[in-house]
Enzyme design. Structure first.
Site, PDB file in Angstrom:
ATOM      1  N   LYS A 155       0.801  -1.220   0.000  1.00 34.99           N
ATOM      2  CA  LYS A 155       0.000   0.000   0.000  1.00 34.99           C
ATOM      3  C   LYS A 155       0.841   1.280   0.000  1.00 34.99           C
ATOM      4  O   LYS A 155       0.516   2.228  -0.710  1.00 34.99           O
ATOM      5  CB  LYS A 155      -0.957   0.008   1.189  1.00 34.99           C
ATOM      6  N   GLU A 156       1.903   1.316   0.788  1.00 39.65           N
ATOM      7  CA  GLU A 156       2.728   2.526   0.852  1.00 39.65           C
ATOM      8  C   GLU A 156       3.535   2.714  -0.429  1.00 39.65           C
ATOM      9  O   GLU A 156       3.603   3.815  -0.974  1.00 39.65           O
ATOM     10  CB  GLU A 156       3.636   2.503   2.079  1.00 39.65           C
TER      11      GLU A 156
END
Length: 84
Positions: free
Chosen positions: A59-60
């Site tokens: 996600k990051e």
């Protein structure tokens, strides 16, 4: 259209079944793109998919590919979706 989910591990994901239940036989596909390498998953997305959901642990890293990033992605430095 072609959709997918990138993350690792995701073989247990119910996302393809949920997609099929929600959209039936619309002709669109939803696949698991399971690899421990974000770069490999991202290249597969660019080459073969219209949009992908993103799950852990990507996600990051995926948020850095969201251009332009929306306000929430910019604040959280994480994203759940990449689309072309």
């Amino acid at each position: 259209m072609k959709f997918g989910l990138i993350g690792y591990p995701i073989s247990h994901s119910q996302s393809p079944a949920l997609f099929k239940t929600a959209f039936g036989e619309c002709g669109d596909s939803y696949d698991l793109i399971e690899t421990p390498s974000f770069d490999e998953a991202y290249r597969t997305f660019l080459r073969e998919y219209d949009a992908v959901n993103v799950t852990m642990p990507f996600k990051e890293t995926a948020s850095t590919k969201a251009i332009p990033a929306d306000r929430i992605t910019s604040i959280l430095k994480a994203t759940n979706l990449l689309k072309k």
